[in-house]
Scaffold this motif. Sequence first.
Motif, PDB file in Angstrom:
ATOM      1  N   VAL A  33     -45.702  32.835 -60.905  1.00  0.00           N
ATOM      2  CA  VAL A  33     -44.486  32.306 -60.308  1.00  0.00           C
ATOM      3  C   VAL A  33     -44.796  32.044 -58.845  1.00  0.00           C
ATOM      4  O   VAL A  33     -45.507  32.813 -58.200  1.00  0.00           O
ATOM      5  CB  VAL A  33     -43.334  33.323 -60.439  1.00  0.00           C
ATOM      6  CG1 VAL A  33     -42.118  32.880 -59.638  1.00  0.00           C
ATOM      7  CG2 VAL A  33     -42.989  33.552 -61.895  1.00  0.00           C
ATOM      8  N   ILE A  51     -40.095  28.962 -58.101  1.00  0.00           N
ATOM      9  CA  ILE A  51     -40.239  28.118 -59.286  1.00  0.00           C
ATOM     10  C   ILE A  51     -40.997  28.887 -60.344  1.00  0.00           C
ATOM     11  O   ILE A  51     -41.932  29.631 -60.052  1.00  0.00           O
ATOM     12  CB  ILE A  51     -40.939  26.790 -58.914  1.00  0.00           C
ATOM     13  CG1 ILE A  51     -40.910  25.805 -60.084  1.00  0.00           C
ATOM     14  CG2 ILE A  51     -42.361  27.031 -58.412  1.00  0.00           C
ATOM     15  CD1 ILE A  51     -41.303  24.378 -59.668  1.00  0.00           C
ATOM     16  N   SER A  52     -40.597  28.699 -61.588  1.00  0.00           N
ATOM     17  CA  SER A  52     -41.205  29.414 -62.696  1.00  0.00           C
ATOM     18  C   SER A  52     -42.592  28.863 -63.016  1.00  0.00           C
ATOM     19  O   SER A  52     -43.046  27.888 -62.436  1.00  0.00           O
ATOM     20  CB  SER A  52     -40.301  29.312 -63.920  1.00  0.00           C
ATOM     21  OG  SER A  52     -40.143  27.958 -64.299  1.00  0.00           O
ATOM     22  N   GLY A  56     -39.993  24.872 -65.052  1.00  0.00           N
ATOM     23  CA  GLY A  56     -38.731  24.626 -65.719  1.00  0.00           C
ATOM     24  C   GLY A  56     -37.522  25.266 -65.059  1.00  0.00           C
ATOM     25  O   GLY A  56     -36.384  24.830 -65.271  1.00  0.00           O
ATOM     26  N   ARG A  57     -37.762  26.299 -64.279  1.00  0.00           N
ATOM     27  CA  ARG A  57     -36.654  26.958 -63.582  1.00  0.00           C
ATOM     28  C   ARG A  57     -36.939  26.991 -62.089  1.00  0.00           C
ATOM     29  O   ARG A  57     -38.062  27.286 -61.679  1.00  0.00           O
ATOM     30  CB  ARG A  57     -36.463  28.379 -64.096  1.00  0.00           C
ATOM     31  CG  ARG A  57     -35.939  28.462 -65.514  1.00  0.00           C
ATOM     32  CD  ARG A  57     -35.552  29.864 -65.887  1.00  0.00           C
ATOM     33  NE  ARG A  57     -34.997  29.943 -67.236  1.00  0.00           N
ATOM     34  CZ  ARG A  57     -34.522  31.065 -67.779  1.00  0.00           C
ATOM     35  NH1 ARG A  57     -34.537  32.184 -67.091  1.00  0.00           N
ATOM     36  NH2 ARG A  57     -34.031  31.045 -68.996  1.00  0.00           N
ATOM     37  N   THR A  58     -35.912  26.713 -61.315  1.00  0.00           N
ATOM     38  CA  THR A  58     -36.031  26.769 -59.868  1.00  0.00           C
ATOM     39  C   THR A  58     -34.867  27.569 -59.286  1.00  0.00           C
ATOM     40  O   THR A  58     -33.789  27.646 -59.881  1.00  0.00           O
ATOM     41  CB  THR A  58     -36.057  25.364 -59.249  1.00  0.00           C
ATOM     42  OG1 THR A  58     -34.878  24.653 -59.647  1.00  0.00           O
ATOM     43  CG2 THR A  58     -37.296  24.594 -59.684  1.00  0.00           C
ATOM     44  N   TYR A  59     -35.114  28.139 -58.138  1.00  0.00           N
ATOM     45  CA  TYR A  59     -34.127  28.974 -57.460  1.00  0.00           C
ATOM     46  C   TYR A  59     -34.155  28.611 -55.975  1.00  0.00           C
ATOM     47  O   TYR A  59     -35.230  28.394 -55.424  1.00  0.00           O
ATOM     48  CB  TYR A  59     -34.479  30.459 -57.621  1.00  0.00           C
ATOM     49  CG  TYR A  59     -34.772  30.874 -59.043  1.00  0.00           C
ATOM     50  CD1 TYR A  59     -36.048  30.707 -59.587  1.00  0.00           C
ATOM     51  CD2 TYR A  59     -33.780  31.417 -59.857  1.00  0.00           C
ATOM     52  CE1 TYR A  59     -36.329  31.084 -60.893  1.00  0.00           C
ATOM     53  CE2 TYR A  59     -34.057  31.794 -61.167  1.00  0.00           C
ATOM     54  CZ  TYR A  59     -35.332  31.624 -61.671  1.00  0.00           C
ATOM     55  OH  TYR A  59     -35.593  31.999 -62.966  1.00  0.00           O
ATOM     56  N   LYS A  65     -30.187  24.733 -50.276  1.00  0.00           N
ATOM     57  CA  LYS A  65     -29.807  24.071 -51.529  1.00  0.00           C
ATOM     58  C   LYS A  65     -29.278  22.681 -51.238  1.00  0.00           C
ATOM     59  O   LYS A  65     -28.448  22.484 -50.352  1.00  0.00           O
ATOM     60  CB  LYS A  65     -28.756  24.910 -52.253  1.00  0.00           C
ATOM     61  CG  LYS A  65     -28.577  24.588 -53.714  1.00  0.00           C
ATOM     62  CD  LYS A  65     -27.628  25.575 -54.368  1.00  0.00           C
ATOM     63  CE  LYS A  65     -28.200  26.974 -54.422  1.00  0.00           C
ATOM     64  NZ  LYS A  65     -27.311  27.935 -55.101  1.00  0.00           N
ATOM     65  N   SER A  71     -41.434  22.282 -56.263  1.00  0.00           N
ATOM     66  CA  SER A  71     -42.082  21.739 -57.455  1.00  0.00           C
ATOM     67  C   SER A  71     -43.509  22.265 -57.514  1.00  0.00           C
ATOM     68  O   SER A  71     -43.980  22.903 -56.578  1.00  0.00           O
ATOM     69  CB  SER A  71     -42.066  20.205 -57.433  1.00  0.00           C
ATOM     70  OG  SER A  71     -42.783  19.718 -56.317  1.00  0.00           O
ATOM     71  N   TYR A 102     -41.492  36.870 -61.865  1.00  0.00           N
ATOM     72  CA  TYR A 102     -40.504  36.461 -60.859  1.00  0.00           C
ATOM     73  C   TYR A 102     -39.982  37.700 -60.155  1.00  0.00           C
ATOM     74  O   TYR A 102     -39.475  38.619 -60.770  1.00  0.00           O
ATOM     75  CB  TYR A 102     -39.355  35.705 -61.526  1.00  0.00           C
ATOM     76  CG  TYR A 102     -38.261  35.301 -60.574  1.00  0.00           C
ATOM     77  CD1 TYR A 102     -36.940  35.664 -60.806  1.00  0.00           C
ATOM     78  CD2 TYR A 102     -38.558  34.565 -59.425  1.00  0.00           C
ATOM     79  CE1 TYR A 102     -35.933  35.296 -59.931  1.00  0.00           C
ATOM     80  CE2 TYR A 102     -37.562  34.195 -58.548  1.00  0.00           C
ATOM     81  CZ  TYR A 102     -36.244  34.562 -58.803  1.00  0.00           C
ATOM     82  OH  TYR A 102     -35.254  34.189 -57.921  1.00  0.00           O
TER      83      TYR A 102
END
Length: 123
Positions: A33, A51-52, A56-59, A65, A71, A102
């Motif tokens: 991660v 980011i995962s 596929g997953r972002t925070y 924001k 990316s 994570y």
Amino acid sequence: QVQLVESGGGLVQAGGSLRLSCAASGRSFSSYVMAWFRQAPGKEREFVAAISYSGGRTYYADSVKGRCTISRDNAKNTGYLQMNSLKPEDTAVYYCAADGIYRGRNYYEYGYWGQGTQVTVSS
């Protein structure tokens, strides 16, 4: 283990954009991660984005924001942070971090760090 090297920082006017890169070497980048943190003078290191493994997953931190996009390109062993509409309060040293799982928003949980890249936003 993984080694991380950030690049892309610099001086930009308010409202401008920068793209930070985090080049990874060592063990497979896709096994980690990835996150970005920043630290302004006299302040604690703070979470920016994460980011995962596959992207596929972002925070994101609320403060970035809608202005920043994290990316990664696992084929290139590189992660990115696109920053738009920059503000003077975004001025900080930006660090890339990685870990096998994570770790959320706590910087002290991440096991691997780059040396940082300076971002300065002038008003």
